[in-house]
Design a protein around this motif. Structure first.
Motif, short mmCIF file in Angstrom:
data_model
loop_
_atom_site.label_atom_id
_atom_site.label_comp_id
_atom_site.label_asym_id
_atom_site.label_seq_id
_atom_site.Cartn_x
_atom_site.Cartn_y
_atom_site.Cartn_z
N TYR A 126 0.80 -1.22 0.00
CA TYR A 126 0.00 0.00 0.00
C TYR A 126 0.84 1.29 0.00
N LEU A 127 2.00 1.28 0.63
CA LEU A 127 2.74 2.52 0.79
C LEU A 127 4.13 2.50 0.16
N GLY A 128 4.52 1.40 -0.45
CA GLY A 128 5.84 1.29 -1.04
C GLY A 128 6.00 2.11 -2.31
N LYS A 129 7.20 2.05 -2.91
CA LYS A 129 7.49 2.84 -4.12
C LYS A 129 6.60 2.45 -5.30
N LYS A 130 6.19 1.17 -5.32
CA LYS A 130 5.30 0.70 -6.38
C LYS A 130 3.93 0.32 -5.81
#
Length: 331
Positions: free
Chosen positions: A30-34
């Motif tokens: 949900y919050l990562g770079k992708k």
């Protein structure tokens, strides 16, 4: 994923996981770079300014909500893990608790407090004063002559021609007599400094002095007070000897000895009736008022009480030495 209920979906997934590794995977999802939120921000780059601001507010709100849910779930998982760990431990409640070593008061400080308490109980008040002193209060007002050997550099720590480290706490007596009118009944205590160093002397040591000024103070009052104190301090009645001596600031002067268990006389303190010249220097009517004064070295009394033959042991900070103090029967 539906745009409106993404926070609800994320919350269900987050609270379904049981360990930190799975939680970290969802955090990346949900919050990562992708991750989902990043993709949503990239999707609005071609929209007009108004739509872009509108969508950005929504996505930032979703991001913060998901971050808060993840943080809260992480705390819960860690707490559950610790609870399970403690519940699975076998605790023997009959084992003794951990021993915590407790420090104790330094023997010098303990003796100072003990002496001060005694004299407070018979009407004296405790007074303190400066350790850096001028010639007048340390020597001149005490009737110590200009050529007295204590004024030389071999005995006194001079800071300049007029300022020095006090050589006795009598300076406090002078300052008190200048400020207060008789009757005066004070006890002065503190550090004093003399240029001397061996098994019986240190450059810094502690001294307590007493002063009593009133209209009908006699030599008998002095002897009675000192006898009462010595019997209290050594916790027994001992044979006490008063013998003549000389001090510039008292007349007559005396030194006090006590007889130890080896039938030897041991000097413990000096005293005398306040010299008329001292009262005159402070502008106290010496034909109307009389007084006595006494002084004792704390380290000296501690060495006698605890049967110690080297004063320097008190200041080496050796825990093995400091923790062993108990009352003994030296005298």
């Amino acid at each position: 994923m539906l745009f409106d209920n993404i926070v609800v979906i994320a919350k269900k997934e987050i609270y379904a996981v049981k360990n930190i590794n799975d939680l970290n995977k969802l955090k990346i999802k949900y919050l990562g770079k992708k991750g989902y939120i990043t993709v949503q921000f990239l999707s609005i780059k071609n929209l007009n300014k108004k739509e872009k601001i509108k969508k950005s507010i929504i996505f930032n709100k979703q991001k913060k909500q998901i971050q808060t849910i993840i943080i809260n779930r992480k705390k819960e998982i860690e707490l559950e893990k610790n609870d399970k760990k403690f519940l699975n431990q076998k605790i023997d409640i009959t084992l003794p608790g951990k021993y915590i070593k407790i420090g104790s008061e330094h023997p010098i400080k303990s003796i100072i407090n003990e002496i001060e308490d005694f004299f407070i109980n018979i009407g004296f008040k405790i007074v303190t004063g400066p350790e850096i002193e001028d010639v007048y209060h340390n020597f001149d007002a005490l009737n110590i002559s200009k050529n007295h050997p204590i004024r030389k550099e071999q005995d006194t720590f001079w800071l300049d021609k007029n300022i020095l480290l006090r050589t006795q706490t009598s300076n406090i007596q002078i300052r008190t007599m200048k400020k207060e009118k008789p009757p005066i009944r004070i006890l002065t205590s503190g550090k004093v400094y003399r240029n001397d160093y061996d098994s019986n002397h240190t450059p810094m040591f502690h001294q307590i002095e007493g002063l009593f000024i009133d209209k009908k103070v006699t030599f008998t009052n002095l002897k009675g007070t000192l006898s009462l104190f010595l019997n209290f301090f050594f916790n027994k009645k001992y044979k006490i000897r008063f013998r003549p001596s000389y001090f510039p600031f008292t007349e007559p002067s005396l030194e006090v000895d006590i007889l130890n268990k080896n039938k030897q006389w041991i000097e413990v303190l000096g005293a005398g009736m306040v010299h008329p010249n001292v009262l005159k220097n402070i502008k106290i009517n010496f034909s109307k008022y009389y007084g006595f004064a006494f002084g004792l070295g704390i380290e000296r009394l501690a060495m006698l009480r605890y049967n110690i033959n080297d004063i320097r042991l008190f200041y080496e900070n050796d825990i093995r030495f400091l923790k062993q103090f108990k009352f003994n029967n030296f005298i």
